[in-house]
Motif scaffolding. Structure first.
Motif: not given
Length: 177
Positions: A51-54, A60-62, A72-79
């Motif tokens: 599921y996608e939500f904000r 975010y995705w669940q 969207l930013r999780a696990g990136t340099m922008m986290e």
């Protein structure tokens, strides 16, 4: 001496960059495409449906299977960055379009952020570029523009015209840098 074709490679103009990445929505879509080019995959259980939500303007995705949530930013340099994606993308553009590198101070001025944020962003981007190229060593004949190898010698004229600097000849097949 002929024209160095490396200098005339087609780049990305600032106009084209702004067309492609000028809004937060465009940057989000580019990041989604880069992260999940074959569709979403849960980092926890590898399930493909979510599921996608904000939440507070962040995407975010669940996962439908394990209910794990990922931004969207999780696990990136922008986290954990509070800077918009447009700022990150513009910083990437500035760093990759400059032949001679860009100082954190120049990034601070051009992006309208603090020096500390610009310094951290620059170093995160440099580390990502280092990791990307780590497993791709240079091979064959490697030519470096305006570079001299060797230590300093005292005396003589400084700069390109120095008689103390000698351009190195291309090394053989087993050259390692």
């Amino acid at each position: 001496m002929g024209i160095n074709q490396i200098h005339f490679q087609k780049g990305l103009s600032i106009e084209q960059f702004m067309k492609d990445y000028g809004s937060e929505a465009q940057c989000e879509e580019a990041l989604v495409a880069a992260r999940w080019s074959h569709g979403f995959e849960c980092p926890h259980c590898s399930h493909k449906l979510a599921y996608e939500f904000r939440r507070r303007e962040l995407r975010y995705w669940q996962c439908k299977a394990c209910r794990h949530q990922v931004s969207l930013r999780a696990g990136t340099m922008m986290e954990n960055s509070k800077l918009p994606l447009t700022t990150w993308y513009l910083a990437i553009y500035l760093m990759t379009q400059s032949k001679t590198n860009i100082a954190a101070l120049a990034m601070m001025r051009q992006l309208g952020i603090t020096w500390k944020a610009a310094w951290l962003m620059k170093h995160k981007l440099m580390e990502a570029m280092r990791q990307r190229e780590e497993n791709q060593p240079l091979q064959g004949s490697v030519r470096v523009d305006d570079a001299y190898l060797g230590g300093e010698r005292t005396g003589g004229k400084a700069g390109r015209g120095s008689e103390n600097k000698v351009a190195e000849e291309p090394c053989g097949r087993d050259c390692r840098i």
